[in-house]
Design a protein around this motif. Sequence first.
Motif, PDB file in Angstrom:
ATOM      1  N   HIS A   1       0.910  -1.213   0.312  1.00  0.00           N
ATOM      2  CA  HIS A   1      -0.338  -0.211  -0.230  1.00  0.00           C
ATOM      3  C   HIS A   1       0.882   0.974  -0.060  1.00  0.00           C
ATOM      4  CE1 HIS A   1      -3.169   2.802   0.954  1.00  0.00           C
ATOM      5  NE2 HIS A   1      -4.165   1.966   1.109  1.00  0.00           N
TER       6      HIS A   1
ATOM      7  N   ALA B   1       1.882   2.672  -3.668  1.00  0.00           N
ATOM      8  CA  ALA B   1       1.029   4.561  -3.827  1.00  0.00           C
ATOM      9  C   ALA B   1       2.406   5.568  -4.389  1.00  0.00           C
ATOM     10  CB  ALA B   1       0.573   5.207  -2.388  1.00  0.00           C
ATOM     11  N   GLN B   2       3.344   5.569  -3.952  1.00  0.00           N
ATOM     12  CA  GLN B   2       4.377   6.179  -4.292  1.00  0.00           C
ATOM     13  C   GLN B   2       5.371   5.193  -5.579  1.00  0.00           C
ATOM     14  OE1 GLN B   2       6.210   8.171  -0.984  1.00  0.00           O
ATOM     15  NE2 GLN B   2       4.811   6.616   0.733  1.00  0.00           N
TER      16      GLN B   2
ATOM     17  N   THR C   1      -5.126   7.240  -4.062  1.00  0.00           N
ATOM     18  CA  THR C   1      -3.873   7.313  -5.086  1.00  0.00           C
ATOM     19  C   THR C   1      -4.598   5.608  -5.159  1.00  0.00           C
ATOM     20  OG1 THR C   1      -2.858   8.787  -3.285  1.00  0.00           O
ATOM     21  CG2 THR C   1      -1.808   6.953  -4.950  1.00  0.00           C
ATOM     22  N   LEU C   2      -4.708   4.985  -4.493  1.00  0.00           N
ATOM     23  CA  LEU C   2      -4.456   3.397  -4.522  1.00  0.00           C
ATOM     24  C   LEU C   2      -6.749   3.516  -4.551  1.00  0.00           C
ATOM     25  CD1 LEU C   2      -1.963   1.542  -2.466  1.00  0.00           C
ATOM     26  CD2 LEU C   2      -2.020   2.675  -4.774  1.00  0.00           C
TER      27      LEU C   2
ATOM     28  N   HIS D   1      -5.341   4.744 -11.654  1.00  0.00           N
ATOM     29  CA  HIS D   1      -4.680   4.017 -10.743  1.00  0.00           C
ATOM     30  C   HIS D   1      -5.286   2.375 -10.690  1.00  0.00           C
ATOM     31  CE1 HIS D   1      -6.378   7.168  -8.016  1.00  0.00           C
ATOM     32  NE2 HIS D   1      -7.101   7.771 -10.148  1.00  0.00           N
TER      33      HIS D   1
ATOM     34  N   TYR E   1      -9.102  -3.574  -6.667  1.00  0.00           N
ATOM     35  CA  TYR E   1      -8.099  -3.241  -5.066  1.00  0.00           C
ATOM     36  C   TYR E   1      -8.832  -4.511  -4.519  1.00  0.00           C
ATOM     37  CZ  TYR E   1      -5.967  -2.025  -0.475  1.00  0.00           C
ATOM     38  OH  TYR E   1      -5.634  -1.941   0.359  1.00  0.00           O
TER      39      TYR E   1
END
Length: 365
Positions: free
Chosen positions: A167, A171-172, A215-216, A223, A227
């Motif tokens: 996670h 996201a980064q 973001t996720l 994206h 999920y």
Amino acid sequence: MTRHILFLVHGMGRYGVWADGAYKPDQKSWFEECERELRANYARFIQDTVGAGAAFDDLFVVKPIEYDSILDHFRAVWETQSDAWSQLGVGKGFIGGIQKFFAKNSDDAFLWTHLADVALYMAPTVRAHVQAHVATEITKVLAEALAAGRFSQWSVIAHSLGTAVTHDTVAQLARLTKTTWGKALGPIPSPRALVMVANVARLLTDDAATLYADTLAPVGPRHPTYYISCAHVLDPFTRLAPFKPAWTSPRYRALARLDTYYLAPEVIDLLRPGENHNKFGQVAPHGFKHYLRQPEVTATMWPLLLAEDPADYPGVADAVLKAYLDEQKDALKAKLKPRLDDLLAHMPPADPVLEKLLKLLKGLL
């Protein structure tokens, strides 16, 4: 050949073997066991249904993402008892909450293999090292596949602590790899699915706003397409801080009420030679393979990875339940009952999770 890349990210706990009276790292074995389970699960329930006869290797390639060696470096530097965790920048209240849950039912081995990893990852320095390492490993594989014209899709199947690592990292991803990702390759492709097995992402952050930011969220271009968050009702780690975003996308699948319990020795944490896990850990349904045998997980994960609607394959969940539920049950009664009796004799004060787990086990035995 273009194949869907499945990144397999491990969870908490030291991965190794005991030999000649000492612990020796062996992360490779965990990945091998979990990949075997993934392959067996696909072949048994998916290949001739959702997979339309295609073999696993025709569609997927598994790439392990190992960060335990990063944690092992810090384990060697820092003591793992609670009086030293504060030096890592970890709040005593956080660790105290976890310790209280396992009060009178823990020992040094369990703290070392599980809670110490949680504490280590909470430390900003350790967290940064792990994220940089994982991001580099993911993008290295993606870059090689793109450059060779072999890229199709990529997804992450993460377990336990690995869900928090995934996670934080995915996201980064662009920021973490801005100096290593080749401009000629274009933007980093978004993942098809993030499969969070025993999702503890919420447990390991105090910033819910950042954790649940879009973001996720599976809400459109750039994206993740899907999920999938998995949590078993008897899993103590997912119960401590449930993952509950406000996402309303139909592409977010919350499998938060998993409750099928198995007794097969390969999916519960039975005591092994040379190891000394805590008593509750021997029967807690936290393991990767225990989750993979949950009917809802198999019936949801594979269709979405294959760009299919799980609703079009209603028979998959029933097939999983029928195949695994009573597997080796009778042969295990004699093996598990002494451990259950020992657990009862050393129970901490009443806890609803323990009470439900013990009630369920009594019925099974």
